[in-house]
Design a protein around this motif. Structure first.
Motif, PDB file in Angstrom:
ATOM      1  N   UNK A   1      41.852  39.140  50.520  1.00 58.27           N
ATOM      2  CA  UNK A   1      40.870  38.822  49.492  1.00 58.27           C
ATOM      3  C   UNK A   1      41.208  37.484  48.857  1.00 58.27           C
ATOM      4  N   UNK A   2      40.201  36.873  48.238  1.00 57.26           N
ATOM      5  CA  UNK A   2      40.391  35.599  47.553  1.00 57.26           C
ATOM      6  C   UNK A   2      39.669  35.658  46.208  1.00 57.26           C
ATOM      7  N   UNK A   3      40.074  34.795  45.303  1.00 61.42           N
ATOM      8  CA  UNK A   3      39.332  34.554  44.080  1.00 61.42           C
ATOM      9  C   UNK A   3      38.277  33.492  44.372  1.00 61.42           C
ATOM     10  N   UNK A   4      37.057  33.699  43.899  1.00 56.14           N
ATOM     11  CA  UNK A   4      35.988  32.765  44.226  1.00 56.14           C
ATOM     12  C   UNK A   4      35.130  32.475  42.997  1.00 56.14           C
TER      13      UNK A   4
ATOM     14  N   UNK B   1      35.750  25.489  49.231  1.00 60.86           N
ATOM     15  CA  UNK B   1      35.335  24.251  48.565  1.00 60.86           C
ATOM     16  C   UNK B   1      36.157  23.086  49.100  1.00 60.86           C
ATOM     17  N   UNK B   2      35.534  21.911  49.135  1.00 63.71           N
ATOM     18  CA  UNK B   2      36.210  20.737  49.685  1.00 63.71           C
ATOM     19  C   UNK B   2      37.484  20.420  48.913  1.00 63.71           C
ATOM     20  N   UNK B   3      37.462  20.579  47.612  1.00 62.91           N
ATOM     21  CA  UNK B   3      38.635  20.274  46.809  1.00 62.91           C
ATOM     22  C   UNK B   3      39.609  21.427  46.682  1.00 62.91           C
ATOM     23  N   UNK B   4      39.369  22.524  47.406  1.00 59.37           N
ATOM     24  CA  UNK B   4      40.238  23.699  47.315  1.00 59.37           C
ATOM     25  C   UNK B   4      39.536  24.853  46.636  1.00 59.37           C
ATOM     26  N   UNK B   5      39.958  26.062  46.929  1.00 63.44           N
ATOM     27  CA  UNK B   5      39.335  27.246  46.351  1.00 63.44           C
ATOM     28  C   UNK B   5      38.114  27.677  47.154  1.00 63.44           C
ATOM     29  N   UNK B   6      37.379  28.646  46.583  1.00 61.30           N
ATOM     30  CA  UNK B   6      36.235  29.226  47.279  1.00 61.30           C
ATOM     31  C   UNK B   6      35.050  29.376  46.337  1.00 61.30           C
ATOM     32  N   UNK B   7      33.858  29.410  46.923  1.00 55.30           N
ATOM     33  CA  UNK B   7      32.646  29.787  46.211  1.00 55.30           C
ATOM     34  C   UNK B   7      32.069  31.026  46.878  1.00 55.30           C
ATOM     35  N   UNK B   8      31.294  31.799  46.122  1.00 52.41           N
ATOM     36  CA  UNK B   8      30.685  32.995  46.693  1.00 52.41           C
ATOM     37  C   UNK B   8      29.236  33.104  46.230  1.00 52.41           C
TER      38      UNK B   8
ATOM     39  N   UNK C   1      27.854  42.820  34.105  1.00 53.02           N
ATOM     40  CA  UNK C   1      27.236  41.536  34.418  1.00 53.02           C
ATOM     41  C   UNK C   1      28.338  40.507  34.654  1.00 53.02           C
ATOM     42  N   UNK C   2      28.163  39.709  35.695  1.00 49.87           N
ATOM     43  CA  UNK C   2      29.089  38.613  35.994  1.00 49.87           C
ATOM     44  C   UNK C   2      28.280  37.323  36.005  1.00 49.87           C
ATOM     45  N   UNK C   3      28.645  36.403  35.145  1.00 46.31           N
ATOM     46  CA  UNK C   3      27.869  35.171  34.977  1.00 46.31           C
ATOM     47  C   UNK C   3      28.196  34.156  36.062  1.00 46.31           C
ATOM     48  N   UNK C   4      27.217  33.336  36.407  1.00 51.04           N
ATOM     49  CA  UNK C   4      27.455  32.223  37.322  1.00 51.04           C
ATOM     50  C   UNK C   4      28.565  31.340  36.763  1.00 51.04           C
ATOM     51  N   UNK C   5      29.476  30.945  37.613  1.00 47.78           N
ATOM     52  CA  UNK C   5      30.603  30.135  37.181  1.00 47.78           C
ATOM     53  C   UNK C   5      31.865  30.934  36.914  1.00 47.78           C
ATOM     54  N   UNK C   6      31.738  32.270  36.820  1.00 44.22           N
ATOM     55  CA  UNK C   6      32.927  33.084  36.587  1.00 44.22           C
ATOM     56  C   UNK C   6      33.699  33.287  37.884  1.00 44.22           C
ATOM     57  N   UNK C   7      34.934  33.747  37.758  1.00 48.26           N
ATOM     58  CA  UNK C   7      35.797  33.971  38.920  1.00 48.26           C
ATOM     59  C   UNK C   7      35.779  35.451  39.279  1.00 48.26           C
ATOM     60  N   UNK C   8      35.545  35.744  40.544  1.00 46.26           N
ATOM     61  CA  UNK C   8      35.436  37.128  41.009  1.00 46.26           C
ATOM     62  C   UNK C   8      36.297  37.318  42.256  1.00 46.26           C
TER      63      UNK C   8
END
Length: 436
Positions: free
Chosen positions: A359-362, A385-392, A420-427
């Motif tokens: 699993x990853x944080x995204x 993401x190009x600079x590191x990390x992930x998006x979902x 509710x999980x807002x856009x921009x939060x880490x999941x």
């Protein structure tokens, strides 16, 4: 009390998913180990650490085709000069001439020794003459046969592979709990290993239950539902590393179901059923398997704080006490149930570590809502993401989970306290496109 409060109160009566998984997995043990020939070991899990019995390479050998020489004989290569084949070297090296006293191939076995001013023509993999500390590439020479002129002097040690340089005797090659890969097979073979101790791949039988089910190849009609689950779950079990067999459809006949399952205990390490886990009038499987018959095993059905799907079954059947996992009949819920329960069971039986997907944080790209009190697994597309990390990016969930899963490479995980999980939060996101 509001509808929301009623829903949360009902959810509080459900068993948390983590608690349920812990209670199931603690009851299981990995399958007994087998000693397999190396060619049969691929895809199985190692039952113990594997150490190199011999060094690799087993002897000093040439890493390239060229000329085995003493580096000090080449030290003068580098002065200004000319050569009839290469022409004049303005500021370039003057070649060094060495006598070629023999040819060595990969099958050569007699020990030989270099003397000053001599070299051997060698093929990649050939044992090196005693005293060799450099192999000159062919294209740095005039490719002479009786004598060779060397244009450049490589660095000392260039083109040479020393005994044990890659793998030392006694070195750990692979740890218990890891899957045997093709590259690992090559490494074991190179180190002199012909057999390994592994856990066998679990034999998994998949059965779909329900009078309403019909085989694939035609659309559903009122009173008929195409059996998508047994096909999907068989494929999922294979992807998890099992030897999976689709039995097909079993009607809602208590004796027929019990007899079928008991027959399958002779060939299965795990049985997976789908359908009939609820408490409705047509949920025959739950009534049959939860009955405590001596010598026949029993399955416990538990209402779990899980979305989609809520009721999961686990226990044993037959005198052999073969484990059985019972998943919901709705296809999306069945596949999620496989991911959270059946897949870890398969991994545990196979001796794999860890049993859960990575699993990853995204970074969440879109605001989502989730039912309170339930741990939701929603199809998603995860990207680096190009600079590191992930998006979902969340995909279709709820009643559309099946179509969402067809596009997904991850599962977005929303905890029991998340409504509710807002856009921009880490999941948290489980990665579906990475097997191990």
């Amino acid at each position: 009390m509001t509808a929301t409060a009623d829903a949360e109160a009902a959810a509080n009566e459900l068993m948390p998913l983590a608690e349920y998984l812990g209670s199931v997995l603690r009851r299981l043990r990995a399958l007994p180990p087998l000693d397999l020939d190396l060619t049969q070991a691929h895809g199985n899990v190692l039952a113990g650490d594997v150490l190199a019995p011999h060094p690799y390479p087993a002897f000093d050998q040439a890493a390239i085709d060229g000329y085995a020489a003493r580096w000090e004989d080449l030290a003068s290569a580098g002065r200004i000069g000319s050569h009839p084949s290469f022409g004049k070297f303005e500021g370039g090296p003057r070649p060094v001439r060495l006598n070629v006293v023999g040819d060595l191939g990969a099958a050569s076995w007699r020990p030989v020794r270099l003397t000053p001013g001599t070299c051997f023509s060698v093929a990649a993999g050939a044992p090196l003459p005693i005293g060799t500390d450099v192999v000159v590439p062919v294209h740095w020479t005039d490719q002479g046969m009786a004598a060779v002129e060397i244009l450049h002097a490589p660095k000392r040690g260039s083109g040479v592979r020393r005994t044990g340089e890659e793998l030392a005797a006694g070195q750990l090659l692979a740890s218990a709990g890891t899957y045997v890969t093709p590259a690992m097979v090559a490494t074991f073979a190179a180190a002199g290993i012909g057999h390994v101790i592994v856990r066998p791949s679990p034999r998994v039988v998949v059965v779909a239950t329900g009078d309403e089910l019909v085989d694939v190849g035609r659309p559903s009609q009122p009173g008929q539902v195409v059996d998508a689950n047994s096909h999907a779950l068989t494929a999922a079990a294979v992807e998890a590393g099992a030897l999976a067999y689709r039995i097909g459809i079993c009607d809602d006949d208590p004796e027929g179901l019990r007899g079928l399952l008991e027959d399958q205990t002779l060939r299965a390490d795990l049985i997976i059923t789908t359908g009939g886990t609820g408490t409705g009038p047509g949920d025959m499987l739950r009534r049959v398997l939860s009955r405590r018959d001596p010598g026949r095993g029993v399955v416990e059905f538990t209402d779990v704080a899980l979305c989609p799907g809520a009721t999961l079954g686990f226990g044993t059947v037959g005198g052999e006490e073969v484990p059985v996992v019972c998943l919901p009949g709705e296809p999306g819920a069945a596949l999620i149930g496989f991911e959270v329960l059946a897949r870890p069971v398969i991994q545990l039986l196979a001796g794999a570590e860890p049993v859960f997907r990575p699993s990853v944080k995204a970074h969440l790209l879109e605001t989502v809502s989730s039912p309170g009190g339930l741990r939701e697994f929603r199809p998603a597309h995860v990207a680096e993401r190009r600079g590191g990390g992930h998006t979902v990016q969340p995909l279709a969930g709820g009643p559309y989970t099946l179509s969402g899963l067809a596009e997904a490479n991850g599962l977005l995980v929303l905890g029991e306290r998340v409504t509710s999980a807002a856009a921009g939060s880490t999941v948290d996101v489980l990665l579906l496109d990475r097997r191990r």
